[in-house]
Design a protein around this motif. Structure first.
Motif, PDB file in Angstrom:
ATOM      1  N   ASP B   9       0.827  -1.190   0.000  1.00  0.00           N
ATOM      2  CA  ASP B   9       0.000   0.000   0.000  1.00  0.00           C
ATOM      3  C   ASP B   9       0.872   1.255   0.000  1.00  0.00           C
ATOM      4  OD1 ASP B   9      -1.893   2.051   1.870  1.00  0.00           O
ATOM      5  OD2 ASP B   9      -2.906   0.875   0.328  1.00  0.00           O
ATOM      6  N   ALA B  10       1.957   1.204   0.767  1.00  0.00           N
ATOM      7  CA  ALA B  10       2.873   2.348   0.827  1.00  0.00           C
ATOM      8  C   ALA B  10       3.534   2.577  -0.531  1.00  0.00           C
ATOM      9  CB  ALA B  10       3.934   2.112   1.901  1.00  0.00           C
ATOM     10  N   LEU B  11       3.875   1.481  -1.208  1.00  0.00           N
ATOM     11  CA  LEU B  11       4.465   1.604  -2.543  1.00  0.00           C
ATOM     12  C   LEU B  11       3.505   2.286  -3.504  1.00  0.00           C
ATOM     13  CD1 LEU B  11       6.234  -1.832  -3.242  1.00  0.00           C
ATOM     14  CD2 LEU B  11       7.308   0.399  -2.976  1.00  0.00           C
ATOM     15  N   VAL B  12       2.238   1.870  -3.439  1.00  0.00           N
ATOM     16  CA  VAL B  12       1.238   2.465  -4.330  1.00  0.00           C
ATOM     17  C   VAL B  12       1.155   3.974  -4.093  1.00  0.00           C
ATOM     18  CG1 VAL B  12      -1.224   2.574  -4.887  1.00  0.00           C
ATOM     19  CG2 VAL B  12      -0.121   0.357  -4.581  1.00  0.00           C
ATOM     20  N   GLY B  13       1.065   4.349  -2.828  1.00  0.00           N
ATOM     21  CA  GLY B  13       0.933   5.762  -2.507  1.00  0.00           C
ATOM     22  C   GLY B  13       2.148   6.578  -2.897  1.00  0.00           C
ATOM     23  N   ALA B  14       3.318   5.992  -2.634  1.00  0.00           N
ATOM     24  CA  ALA B  14       4.555   6.750  -2.843  1.00  0.00           C
ATOM     25  C   ALA B  14       4.956   6.833  -4.310  1.00  0.00           C
ATOM     26  CB  ALA B  14       5.686   6.100  -2.045  1.00  0.00           C
ATOM     27  N   LEU B  15       4.693   5.783  -5.064  1.00  0.00           N
ATOM     28  CA  LEU B  15       5.273   5.707  -6.412  1.00  0.00           C
ATOM     29  C   LEU B  15       4.281   5.959  -7.548  1.00  0.00           C
ATOM     30  CD1 LEU B  15       7.757   2.726  -5.951  1.00  0.00           C
ATOM     31  CD2 LEU B  15       8.183   5.183  -5.807  1.00  0.00           C
ATOM     32  N   ARG B  58      11.401   0.182  -6.643  1.00  0.00           N
ATOM     33  CA  ARG B  58      11.218   1.291  -7.573  1.00  0.00           C
ATOM     34  C   ARG B  58      11.660   0.912  -8.972  1.00  0.00           C
ATOM     35  NH1 ARG B  58      14.279   5.730  -7.968  1.00  0.00           N
ATOM     36  NH2 ARG B  58      13.050   7.353  -8.937  1.00  0.00           N
ATOM     37  N   ALA B  59      12.865   0.412  -9.068  1.00  0.00           N
ATOM     38  CA  ALA B  59      13.404   0.016 -10.380  1.00  0.00           C
ATOM     39  C   ALA B  59      12.543  -1.089 -10.987  1.00  0.00           C
ATOM     40  CB  ALA B  59      14.848  -0.462 -10.234  1.00  0.00           C
ATOM     41  N   TRP B  60      12.094  -1.997 -10.135  1.00  0.00           N
ATOM     42  CA  TRP B  60      11.257  -3.114 -10.585  1.00  0.00           C
ATOM     43  C   TRP B  60       9.958  -2.602 -11.203  1.00  0.00           C
ATOM     44  CZ3 TRP B  60       7.269  -5.760  -7.227  1.00  0.00           C
ATOM     45  CH2 TRP B  60       6.851  -6.965  -7.774  1.00  0.00           C
ATOM     46  N   LEU B  61       9.330  -1.638 -10.551  1.00  0.00           N
ATOM     47  CA  LEU B  61       8.062  -1.094 -11.047  1.00  0.00           C
ATOM     48  C   LEU B  61       8.257  -0.333 -12.358  1.00  0.00           C
ATOM     49  CD1 LEU B  61       6.598   0.041  -7.625  1.00  0.00           C
ATOM     50  CD2 LEU B  61       5.585  -1.651  -9.133  1.00  0.00           C
ATOM     51  N   TYR B  62       9.340   0.428 -12.440  1.00  0.00           N
ATOM     52  CA  TYR B  62       9.621   1.111 -13.702  1.00  0.00           C
ATOM     53  C   TYR B  62       9.799   0.099 -14.831  1.00  0.00           C
ATOM     54  CZ  TYR B  62      10.352   5.997 -12.241  1.00  0.00           C
ATOM     55  OH  TYR B  62      10.187   7.294 -11.817  1.00  0.00           O
ATOM     56  N   THR B  63      10.489  -0.994 -14.521  1.00  0.00           N
ATOM     57  CA  THR B  63      10.726  -2.020 -15.547  1.00  0.00           C
ATOM     58  C   THR B  63       9.411  -2.640 -15.988  1.00  0.00           C
ATOM     59  OG1 THR B  63      12.863  -2.506 -14.546  1.00  0.00           O
ATOM     60  CG2 THR B  63      11.974  -4.146 -16.058  1.00  0.00           C
ATOM     61  N   ILE B  64       8.535  -2.925 -15.036  1.00  0.00           N
ATOM     62  CA  ILE B  64       7.236  -3.500 -15.379  1.00  0.00           C
ATOM     63  C   ILE B  64       6.473  -2.531 -16.272  1.00  0.00           C
ATOM     64  CG2 ILE B  64       4.996  -4.255 -14.499  1.00  0.00           C
ATOM     65  CD1 ILE B  64       6.398  -5.178 -11.958  1.00  0.00           C
ATOM     66  N   LEU B  65       6.496  -1.262 -15.902  1.00  0.00           N
ATOM     67  CA  LEU B  65       5.761  -0.277 -16.687  1.00  0.00           C
ATOM     68  C   LEU B  65       6.307  -0.173 -18.098  1.00  0.00           C
ATOM     69  CD1 LEU B  65       4.399   3.083 -15.350  1.00  0.00           C
ATOM     70  CD2 LEU B  65       5.196   2.889 -17.681  1.00  0.00           C
ATOM     71  N   ARG B  66       7.622  -0.209 -18.227  1.00  0.00           N
ATOM     72  CA  ARG B  66       8.243  -0.199 -19.564  1.00  0.00           C
ATOM     73  C   ARG B  66       7.737  -1.365 -20.397  1.00  0.00           C
ATOM     74  NH1 ARG B  66      13.153  -1.894 -19.693  1.00  0.00           N
ATOM     75  NH2 ARG B  66      13.322  -1.869 -21.936  1.00  0.00           N
ATOM     76  N   HIS B  67       7.726  -2.525 -19.780  1.00  0.00           N
ATOM     77  CA  HIS B  67       7.288  -3.718 -20.506  1.00  0.00           C
ATOM     78  C   HIS B  67       5.809  -3.621 -20.854  1.00  0.00           C
ATOM     79  CE1 HIS B  67      10.822  -6.184 -18.682  1.00  0.00           C
ATOM     80  NE2 HIS B  67      11.162  -5.551 -19.783  1.00  0.00           N
ATOM     81  N   GLU B  68       5.012  -3.115 -19.929  1.00  0.00           N
ATOM     82  CA  GLU B  68       3.584  -2.970 -20.195  1.00  0.00           C
ATOM     83  C   GLU B  68       3.337  -2.027 -21.358  1.00  0.00           C
ATOM     84  OE1 GLU B  68       0.596  -4.385 -19.113  1.00  0.00           O
ATOM     85  OE2 GLU B  68       2.190  -5.785 -18.570  1.00  0.00           O
TER      86      GLU B  68
END
Lengths: 259, 169
Positions: B9-15, B58-68
């Protein structure tokens, strides 16, 4: 440090501040000018890319999507998780995909309801009651009417939702405003709960579409939902989509959402 | 309904905000950007047991978004706007000045191999080593790519002619 090296390092990271970099900048006027231009451009680039603000409820939308996915997974029958053979696994996989497809549709509908409420939050504070004539006119555009009292209506308008027109009402609930969307053509397979940190309610299927009734958390929406579902009479030819807009003479829309 | 773990939940809010900005940089469409952010967190939530270290989230989420974004583009060539078109719904902080338009267009003209590392550095503030891990490149390669990206951007935006006389790298 040579000028070539200075400029290469600067273009790799314009806000780098190594001692050698700063020392060269202090003694070379050309490179100092280059540095100022480069950093100005980098600042412009950062401002451009870092500026766009997300809608305030984006995080809430994400949380809702995850909760809906959690709910979808809990509803899956236990035997889907224990495939015993390849054929059974394939069959279960297909059923699971289908259920997921249905649940994703429900999730998207719930999201769009919340998003629309938030997008048009100003209507939650419209002082009521709305003029009865106004309410009748809005319903009449869809060949619909209210066959009884559903409580105080503070706001009534035609709305565009997911490329279909419908009716957006704000009722006076026990504790605060309650949003009601009458959504012709939106046909969930079952009642879809709507739950976020701020809102709760449900989307109820009807023969002609569905009705969403959503209030702030703690608001008892069920009595209102029962009244609305039982007292709305929907016409034979609801005005939906672009054709509906043409029929209604391009009436001003209260809002727009998209998914 | 269930609750998200506090950590997630904190990740969602922060990122969410910075992922949205990164997505806007990729697609220039606020609706698609929101969908990308949502899908990114959904995928991350499904795979959160593979996340070993919150610091790398953080890096993981950016990577997922790139792939998406790449998947979306391959699947259906979504409504990725021409950077000179303004979003239909006003986006707070979306600069509509001529300078911004010019810069946005120049950025879009960069080849992906140069634009991607530059955006990760500028939007995400990642180091070259982190960008290398995300893109499968060596750190020195990332350095070269961001250097060339900026050089090309400056050329497109019109460099001072005196610079070229001073033997540019």
């Amino acid at each position: 440090m040579k000028c070539l090296e200075f400029r290469r390092e600067l273009l790799q990271d314009p806000f780098a501040a190594s001692e050698t970099l700063l020392a060269h900048e202090a003694e070379c006027e050309e490179c100092a000018r280059f540095s100022r231009r480069t950093r100005a451009r980098e600042a412009a680039l950062r401002n451009l890319l870092r500026a766009p603000e997300p809608p305030p409820e984006l995080a809430e939308r994400v949380r809702l999507a995850i909760r809906m996915e959690q709910q979808a997974e809990r509803r899956r029958p236990f035997w889907l998780a224990a495939a015993a053979s390849v054929m059974l696994a394939v069959t279960l996989g297909l059923v699971s995909l289908y259920e997921r497809h249905i649940e994703r549709g429900h999730m998207a509908l719930a999201q769009s309801v919340v998003y629309h409420i938030v997008d048009e939050a100003k209507h939650l504070h419209t002082p009521g009651p709305a003029a009865p004539q106004r309410v009748r006119e809005v319903f009449a555009r869809f060949g619909a009417q209210l066959a009884g009292d559903i409580g105080q209506i503070n706001f009534a308008a035609e709305c565009l939702m997911r490329n279909r027109t419908g009716i957006h009402l704000v009722l006076q609930g026990e504790q605060g405003p309650v949003t009601v969307f009458l959504m012709p053509g939106e046909t969930p397979a079952r009642t879809v709960p709507v739950e976020t940190d701020r809102f709760e309610g449900e989307i109820l299927p009807t023969p002609w579409g569905s009705i969403a009734v959503v209030g702030e958390r703690g608001e008892p929406v069920e009595p209102l939902a029962v009244k609305v579902v039982s007292r709305v009479r929907w016409g034979a030819r609801p005005a939906t989509g672009v054709a509906g807009l043409a029929q209604t003479g391009g009436q001003k829309l209260a809002g727009r959402i998209s998914l | 309904m269930g609750k998200l773990s506090k950590q997630f939940d904190a990740l969602v809010g922060a990122l969410s905000p910075e992922l949205y900005r990164y997505a806007m940089g990729l697609c220039h469409n606020p609706d698609v950007a929101q969908d990308l952010v949502q899908e990114t967190f959904l995928r991350a939530w499904r795979s959160q047991e593979t996340l070993r270290d919150v610091k790398t989230a953080r890096a993981w989420l950016y990577t997922i978004l790139r792939h998406e974004h790449a998947r979306l583009y391959e699947r259906q060539r979504p409504d990725v706007r021409d950077p000179h078109e303004l979003p239909d719904v006003p986006v707070r902080g979306y600069d509509t000045s001529t300078e911004a338009f010019t810069l946005r267009r120049a950025l879009q003209r960069l080849e992906p191999q140069y634009r991607e590392p530059l955006m990760l550095q500028v939007v995400g503030g990642f180091s070259c080593k982190e960008i290398g891990n995300m893109l499968g490149l060596k750190p020195n390669t990332v350095l070269t790519r961001v250097f060339r990206a900026r050089k090309m951007l400056h050329a497109m935006l019109g460099e001072d002619k005196q610079e070229t006389a001073h033997e540019m790298p």
